[in-house]
Scaffold this motif. Sequence first.
Motif, PDB file in Angstrom:
ATOM      1  N   GLN A  55       0.834  -1.182   0.000  1.00 22.92           N
ATOM      2  CA  GLN A  55       0.000   0.000   0.000  1.00 22.92           C
ATOM      3  C   GLN A  55       0.882   1.250   0.000  1.00 22.92           C
ATOM      4  OE1 GLN A  55      -2.914   0.098   3.124  1.00 22.92           O
ATOM      5  NE2 GLN A  55      -3.957   1.898   2.305  1.00 22.92           N
ATOM      6  N   LEU A  56       0.471   2.252  -0.765  1.00 23.02           N
ATOM      7  CA  LEU A  56       1.211   3.507  -0.847  1.00 23.02           C
ATOM      8  C   LEU A  56       0.564   4.550   0.052  1.00 23.02           C
ATOM      9  CD1 LEU A  56       1.758   3.730  -4.719  1.00 23.02           C
ATOM     10  CD2 LEU A  56       3.194   2.601  -3.010  1.00 23.02           C
ATOM     11  N   THR A  57       1.386   5.473   0.554  1.00 28.57           N
ATOM     12  CA  THR A  57       0.909   6.556   1.407  1.00 28.57           C
ATOM     13  C   THR A  57       1.484   7.875   0.898  1.00 28.57           C
ATOM     14  OG1 THR A  57       2.758   6.509   2.963  1.00 28.57           O
ATOM     15  CG2 THR A  57       0.958   4.935   3.348  1.00 28.57           C
ATOM     16  N   ALA A  58       1.166   8.944   1.596  1.00 23.29           N
ATOM     17  CA  ALA A  58       1.680  10.263   1.221  1.00 23.29           C
ATOM     18  C   ALA A  58       3.199  10.304   1.262  1.00 23.29           C
ATOM     19  CB  ALA A  58       1.091  11.321   2.143  1.00 23.29           C
ATOM     20  N   PHE A  69      -2.423   1.224  -4.030  1.00 17.15           N
ATOM     21  CA  PHE A  69      -1.469   0.122  -3.937  1.00 17.15           C
ATOM     22  C   PHE A  69      -0.547   0.181  -5.150  1.00 17.15           C
ATOM     23  CE2 PHE A  69      -4.144  -1.237  -0.626  1.00 17.15           C
ATOM     24  CZ  PHE A  69      -3.589  -2.327   0.031  1.00 17.15           C
ATOM     25  N   GLY A  70       0.677  -0.308  -4.979  1.00 17.94           N
ATOM     26  CA  GLY A  70       1.616  -0.285  -6.087  1.00 17.94           C
ATOM     27  C   GLY A  70       2.505  -1.510  -6.120  1.00 17.94           C
ATOM     28  N   CYS A 127       3.549  -0.160 -11.434  1.00 17.78           N
ATOM     29  CA  CYS A 127       2.105  -0.343 -11.578  1.00 17.78           C
ATOM     30  C   CYS A 127       1.438   0.182 -10.324  1.00 17.78           C
ATOM     31  CB  CYS A 127       1.757  -1.821 -11.785  1.00 17.78           C
ATOM     32  SG  CYS A 127      -0.019  -2.181 -11.856  1.00 17.78           S
ATOM     33  N   ALA A 128       0.341   0.910 -10.495  1.00 13.56           N
ATOM     34  CA  ALA A 128      -0.382   1.445  -9.344  1.00 13.56           C
ATOM     35  C   ALA A 128      -1.880   1.376  -9.594  1.00 13.56           C
ATOM     36  CB  ALA A 128       0.029   2.892  -9.060  1.00 13.56           C
ATOM     37  N   ALA A 129      -2.625   1.157  -8.525  1.00 12.28           N
ATOM     38  CA  ALA A 129      -4.087   1.182  -8.561  1.00 12.28           C
ATOM     39  C   ALA A 129      -4.572   2.024  -7.400  1.00 12.28           C
ATOM     40  CB  ALA A 129      -4.661  -0.228  -8.475  1.00 12.28           C
ATOM     41  N   SER A 130      -5.633   2.755  -7.629  1.00 11.74           N
ATOM     42  CA  SER A 130      -6.229   3.549  -6.551  1.00 11.74           C
ATOM     43  C   SER A 130      -7.737   3.386  -6.582  1.00 11.74           C
ATOM     44  CB  SER A 130      -5.831   5.021  -6.657  1.00 11.74           C
ATOM     45  OG  SER A 130      -6.403   5.636  -7.802  1.00 11.74           O
ATOM     46  N   MET A 131      -8.351   3.654  -5.439  1.00 10.66           N
ATOM     47  CA  MET A 131      -9.794   3.536  -5.288  1.00 10.66           C
ATOM     48  C   MET A 131     -10.358   4.795  -4.665  1.00 10.66           C
ATOM     49  SD  MET A 131     -10.430  -0.340  -3.884  1.00 10.66           S
ATOM     50  CE  MET A 131     -10.635  -1.696  -5.055  1.00 10.66           C
ATOM     51  N   TYR A 132     -11.582   5.133  -5.057  1.00  5.13           N
ATOM     52  CA  TYR A 132     -12.290   6.248  -4.444  1.00  5.13           C
ATOM     53  C   TYR A 132     -13.746   5.830  -4.255  1.00  5.13           C
ATOM     54  CZ  TYR A 132     -13.325   7.063  -9.400  1.00  5.13           C
ATOM     55  OH  TYR A 132     -13.685   6.899 -10.715  1.00  5.13           O
ATOM     56  N   PRO A 133     -14.342   6.170  -3.107  1.00  5.61           N
ATOM     57  CA  PRO A 133     -15.710   5.708  -2.818  1.00  5.61           C
ATOM     58  C   PRO A 133     -16.763   6.519  -3.539  1.00  5.61           C
ATOM     59  CG  PRO A 133     -14.859   6.992  -0.989  1.00  5.61           C
ATOM     60  CD  PRO A 133     -13.736   6.886  -1.974  1.00  5.61           C
ATOM     61  N   TRP A 134     -17.873   5.864  -3.836  1.00  4.69           N
ATOM     62  CA  TRP A 134     -19.049   6.531  -4.374  1.00  4.69           C
ATOM     63  C   TRP A 134     -19.809   7.196  -3.235  1.00  4.69           C
ATOM     64  CZ3 TRP A 134     -22.246   4.328  -8.945  1.00  4.69           C
ATOM     65  CH2 TRP A 134     -21.396   4.107 -10.025  1.00  4.69           C
ATOM     66  N   ALA A 183      -4.961  -7.148  -4.724  1.00  2.00           N
ATOM     67  CA  ALA A 183      -4.519  -6.690  -3.407  1.00  2.00           C
ATOM     68  C   ALA A 183      -5.359  -5.516  -2.909  1.00  2.00           C
ATOM     69  CB  ALA A 183      -3.043  -6.306  -3.455  1.00  2.00           C
ATOM     70  N   ILE A 184      -5.607  -4.541  -3.772  1.00  2.00           N
ATOM     71  CA  ILE A 184      -6.387  -3.387  -3.338  1.00  2.00           C
ATOM     72  C   ILE A 184      -7.852  -3.769  -3.122  1.00  2.00           C
ATOM     73  CG2 ILE A 184      -7.048  -2.464  -5.616  1.00  2.00           C
ATOM     74  CD1 ILE A 184      -6.342   0.326  -4.527  1.00  2.00           C
ATOM     75  N   SER A 185      -8.339  -4.760  -3.864  1.00  2.00           N
ATOM     76  CA  SER A 185      -9.708  -5.234  -3.660  1.00  2.00           C
ATOM     77  C   SER A 185      -9.839  -5.957  -2.320  1.00  2.00           C
ATOM     78  CB  SER A 185     -10.124  -6.162  -4.804  1.00  2.00           C
ATOM     79  OG  SER A 185     -10.139  -5.473  -6.040  1.00  2.00           O
ATOM     80  N   ARG A 186      -8.828  -6.744  -1.943  1.00  2.00           N
ATOM     81  CA  ARG A 186      -8.836  -7.370  -0.621  1.00  2.00           C
ATOM     82  C   ARG A 186      -8.930  -6.296   0.465  1.00  2.00           C
ATOM     83  NH1 ARG A 186      -4.996 -11.017  -2.462  1.00  2.00           N
ATOM     84  NH2 ARG A 186      -3.284  -9.785  -1.595  1.00  2.00           N
ATOM     85  N   HIS A 187      -8.137  -5.245   0.282  1.00  2.00           N
ATOM     86  CA  HIS A 187      -8.146  -4.146   1.252  1.00  2.00           C
ATOM     87  C   HIS A 187      -9.536  -3.521   1.337  1.00  2.00           C
ATOM     88  CE1 HIS A 187      -6.750  -0.593   3.440  1.00  2.00           C
ATOM     89  NE2 HIS A 187      -7.386   0.141   2.556  1.00  2.00           N
ATOM     90  N   ALA A 188     -10.187  -3.318   0.202  1.00  2.00           N
ATOM     91  CA  ALA A 188     -11.527  -2.729   0.194  1.00  2.00           C
ATOM     92  C   ALA A 188     -12.504  -3.595   0.973  1.00  2.00           C
ATOM     93  CB  ALA A 188     -12.002  -2.537  -1.244  1.00  2.00           C
ATOM     94  N   TYR A 189     -12.474  -4.911   0.746  1.00  2.00           N
ATOM     95  CA  TYR A 189     -13.371  -5.795   1.476  1.00  2.00           C
ATOM     96  C   TYR A 189     -13.107  -5.742   2.979  1.00  2.00           C
ATOM     97  CZ  TYR A 189     -15.281  -8.009  -2.706  1.00  2.00           C
ATOM     98  OH  TYR A 189     -15.937  -8.251  -3.888  1.00  2.00           O
ATOM     99  N   GLU A 190     -11.824  -5.678   3.351  1.00  2.00           N
ATOM    100  CA  GLU A 190     -11.479  -5.602   4.770  1.00  2.00           C
ATOM    101  C   GLU A 190     -12.027  -4.339   5.420  1.00  2.00           C
ATOM    102  OE1 GLU A 190      -7.273  -5.875   4.547  1.00  2.00           O
ATOM    103  OE2 GLU A 190      -7.252  -8.046   4.197  1.00  2.00           O
ATOM    104  N   GLN A 191     -12.202  -3.286   4.627  1.00  2.00           N
ATOM    105  CA  GLN A 191     -12.730  -2.027   5.137  1.00  2.00           C
ATOM    106  C   GLN A 191     -14.248  -1.913   4.972  1.00  2.00           C
ATOM    107  OE1 GLN A 191     -10.553  -0.041   6.759  1.00  2.00           O
ATOM    108  NE2 GLN A 191      -9.093  -1.669   6.267  1.00  2.00           N
ATOM    109  N   GLY A 192     -14.890  -2.981   4.499  1.00  2.00           N
ATOM    110  CA  GLY A 192     -16.339  -2.995   4.386  1.00  2.00           C
ATOM    111  C   GLY A 192     -16.892  -2.427   3.094  1.00  2.00           C
ATOM    112  N   PHE A 193     -16.058  -2.354   2.035  1.00  2.00           N
ATOM    113  CA  PHE A 193     -16.495  -1.803   0.757  1.00  2.00           C
ATOM    114  C   PHE A 193     -16.539  -2.888  -0.315  1.00  2.00           C
ATOM    115  CE2 PHE A 193     -15.128   1.947   2.964  1.00  2.00           C
ATOM    116  CZ  PHE A 193     -15.921   2.972   2.478  1.00  2.00           C
TER     117      PHE A 193
END
Length: 239
Positions: free
Chosen positions: A113-116, A147-148, A157-164, A192-202
């Motif tokens: 996971q990437l951060t600032a 995530f990267g 390679c990088a992927a990012s998510m934003y909530p609706w 990997a980022i999808s696993r993270h989303a599920y863990e956060q309830g999304f």
Amino acid sequence: MFAQEITEFWRRTFLSGGVLRRDDSFTVAVNPDLSDENRVMVLEATDGQTMVVLTPALADRLDLARRPDLTAPAFRRILDEASVTLHGADYVFYFPEARSSLLRDEPTGDLRQLTARDGAVFAAFEDAASEQDLEDAYVELDHWAVFGAFDQDRLVCAASMYPWEDAQIVDTGVLTLPPSRGKGHARNVVRAISRHAYEQGFEPQYRCQLDNQASVALAKASGLMLFGKWQVVSPDSAN
């Protein structure tokens, strides 16, 4: 096949107002809460259902209440005649309901996971990508989750998510630098980022245009399944 949260979200989106017409394959509804930017939307689901929702004002202007035998092709002709243009459709993908086995822990290589604090690394990644790729992918370091994947300490390679808004759904963007494509980085990052989303309830959502064959192939390789085709009114629509 899909989680109940997904089907309920789309039902709320299209059927929370008054229904003008409904049969086994085609539904037209009105919703006064739609914004002008979304004054008409169409969803063609893989189960054969086509749903339309539009503002009452637009439904009145199209005289839909006086068309009891309206069909999906006829509705599109009516839009054309009224100079209401739809934006190009997006495929919408989700993981099947049995996602826990599909997204089990697995080797992901040099991925995190990437951060600032990764600002310099991410800036170098953006510099190596084309402006068109950056615009199409819409991957941003300040999104809800990023995530990267790395190759010798270089982000490739990088992927990012934003909530609706008002939904536990997160949209996914992903970009791989051209020299690193075809090596499985994007698949690993999406999972990997999808696993993270599920863990956060999304619920992870993946969208792409119909002619983006590489993106469609990535969705399938990642274990996602096609839910349907979604269209909204074009910002260039005359009416």
